[in-house]
Design an enzyme around this catalytic site. Structure first.
Site, short mmCIF file in Angstrom:
data_model
loop_
_atom_site.label_atom_id
_atom_site.label_comp_id
_atom_site.label_asym_id
_atom_site.label_seq_id
_atom_site.Cartn_x
_atom_site.Cartn_y
_atom_site.Cartn_z
NE ARG A 117 -3.51 -2.72 2.00
CZ ARG A 117 -3.94 -1.53 2.42
NH1 ARG A 117 -3.80 -1.19 3.68
NH2 ARG A 117 -4.49 -0.68 1.60
CG HIS A 144 -2.41 2.04 -2.52
ND1 HIS A 144 -3.29 1.00 -2.80
CD2 HIS A 144 -2.84 2.59 -1.36
CE1 HIS A 144 -4.20 0.94 -1.84
NE2 HIS A 144 -3.96 1.89 -0.96
CD GLN A 147 -6.19 5.75 -2.00
OE1 GLN A 147 -6.37 4.94 -1.09
NE2 GLN A 147 -6.97 6.80 -2.18
CG ASP A 241 0.49 8.68 1.85
OD1 ASP A 241 -0.21 8.29 2.81
OD2 ASP A 241 0.98 7.90 1.02
CB CYS A 282 -4.67 7.56 0.27
SG CYS A 282 -3.32 7.36 1.44
NE ARG A 310 -9.02 2.75 -2.46
CZ ARG A 310 -8.26 2.04 -1.62
NH1 ARG A 310 -7.96 2.55 -0.43
NH2 ARG A 310 -7.76 0.86 -1.95
N1 CP Z 1 -5.97 4.22 1.71
C1 CP Z 1 -5.95 2.95 2.11
O1 CP Z 1 -5.41 2.05 1.42
O2 CP Z 1 -6.59 2.72 3.28
P1 CP Z 1 -6.54 1.37 4.11
O3 CP Z 1 -5.11 1.16 4.57
O4 CP Z 1 -7.48 1.59 5.25
O5 CP Z 1 -6.98 0.24 3.21
#
Ligand code: CP
Length: 348
Positions: A117, A144, A147, A241, A282, A310
């Protein structure tokens, strides 16, 4: 002449695939991952998950905080019989005391797959460039993809009776976020009608629209980019979002005043969409900003199914990207090494 490698790992980069962007995969390949998710979720329900990641490790690099991505990857590795390592830039020499290139090559010698990430897409792309194991994009500034596998799967689970994925109309209400771009790409690849509804300044850039429109030409999907909130009418899925993310704190006030109240998903907006429309997010969500608590807790919200998926997605991704390198040793090979090492130890 360069010395031949003494590595005990499979360093063959041939057929090596990374999961940086769903656009790098055909619809059939994405469908295969979704099918694998279904089987692994059923196995989890029966507490009978095949140990397809046994003895394997995933290195998880996090430049930003995370709840779902971190916990789902770590839990997926454990459920499949393997192990996950949490690595923040505070803990490793990522691009500071050691080049990204060297970090990627070293990790490739020790783990079976990496997940990162990152703040900047280039970081995860460079990790993949030098890796000899698969690299998964766990979120970057414009994508992403993990996701979105969970999101498409959740849509399949909640699809209205008689409809197929390509019959769905998805309205993403809000900013041109990384979730929005990946969802736009995947939905149009699957032939859906995708609408991005938001204030003009924050609508999807042309580069994303071109990719999505190209998908539509092949899939029969449709793309609508509009400021008109009435476009939620008749949509099957409403998605929200955050209105601002890490690195956008300085724009927070301007963003909030631009988006709120017009683009906040409220019960009234859900009613306008229609009685069968479902709500997805998400997470993490900022209640009373992009969505009201009433909608999040409402009957049409599937946000916690989406969050759980997830884990479903990460199980499938770990297996999908490592299974071709999985070599099951024979009983004979295991015995050979066990006897040899034990005989040696007895003599010490
Ligand atoms: N939706 C998502 O990626 O959540 P986090 O930032 O908690 O990983």
């Amino acid at each position: 002449m360069k010395k031949p490698s003494s590595s005990a790992t499979n360093l063959n980069k041939e057929n090596l695939k990374h999961f940086l962007n769903t656009q790098d995969f055909t619809k059939k390949e994405l469908q295969d991952i979704l099918d694998l998710m279904k089987m692994l979720k059923e196995a989890r329900r029966d507490n009978a998950i095949p140990q397809l990641f046994k003895g394997k490790s995933v290195a998880m690099i996090f430049e930003q905080p995370s709840t779902r991505t971190r916990v789902s990857f770590e839990t997926a590795a454990t459920l499949l019989g393997g192990h996950a390592l949490f690595l923040s830039p505070r803990d490793i020499h990522l691009g500071a005391k050691e080049s990204l290139e060297d970090t990627s090559r070293v990790l490739s010698r020790m783990v079976d797959i990496m997940m990162a990430r990152v703040d900047d897409h280039k970081t995860v792309a460079d990790l993949a460039k030098y890796a000899s194991v698969p690299v998964i994009n766990g979120l970057c500034d414009w994508l992403h993809p993990t996701q979105i596998m969970a999101d498409i799967f959740t849509m399949m689970e909640h699809i209205p009776e008689g409809k197929k994925l390509e019959d769905l109309t998805v309205a993403f209400v809000g900013d041109a976020t990384n979730v929005n771009s990946s969802l736009m790409f995947a939905c149009t690849q699957f032939g859906m009608h995708y609408k991005h509804i938001g204030p003009e300044k924050y609508l999807a850039p042309k580069k994303w629209q071109d990719i999505a429109r190209d998908n539509c030409k092949k899939s029969g999907g449709k793309l609508t980019i509009t400021e008109d909130i009435n476009e939620v009418k008749g949509c099957d899925i409403i998605v929200a979002d955050s209105f601002y993310w890490f690195g956008q704190e300085a724009e927070k006030e301007e963003r909030l005043t631009t988006f709120i109240p017009k683009y906040v998903v409220t019960k009234e907006m859900m009613d306008l969409a229609g009685e069968n429309a479902i709500f997805m997010h998400c997470l993490p969500a900022n209640d009373q900003r992009e969505v009201t608590r009433e909608v999040m807790e409402g009957e049409r919200s599937v946000i916690f199914d989406e969050a759980e998926n997830r884990l479903t997605a990460q199980m499938a991704l770990l297996v999908y990207f490592t299974h071709q390198h999985h070599v099951e040793p024979s009983e004979e090979t295991i015995k050979y090494h066990e006897v040899k090492i034990n005989d040696f130890l007895k003599k010490l």
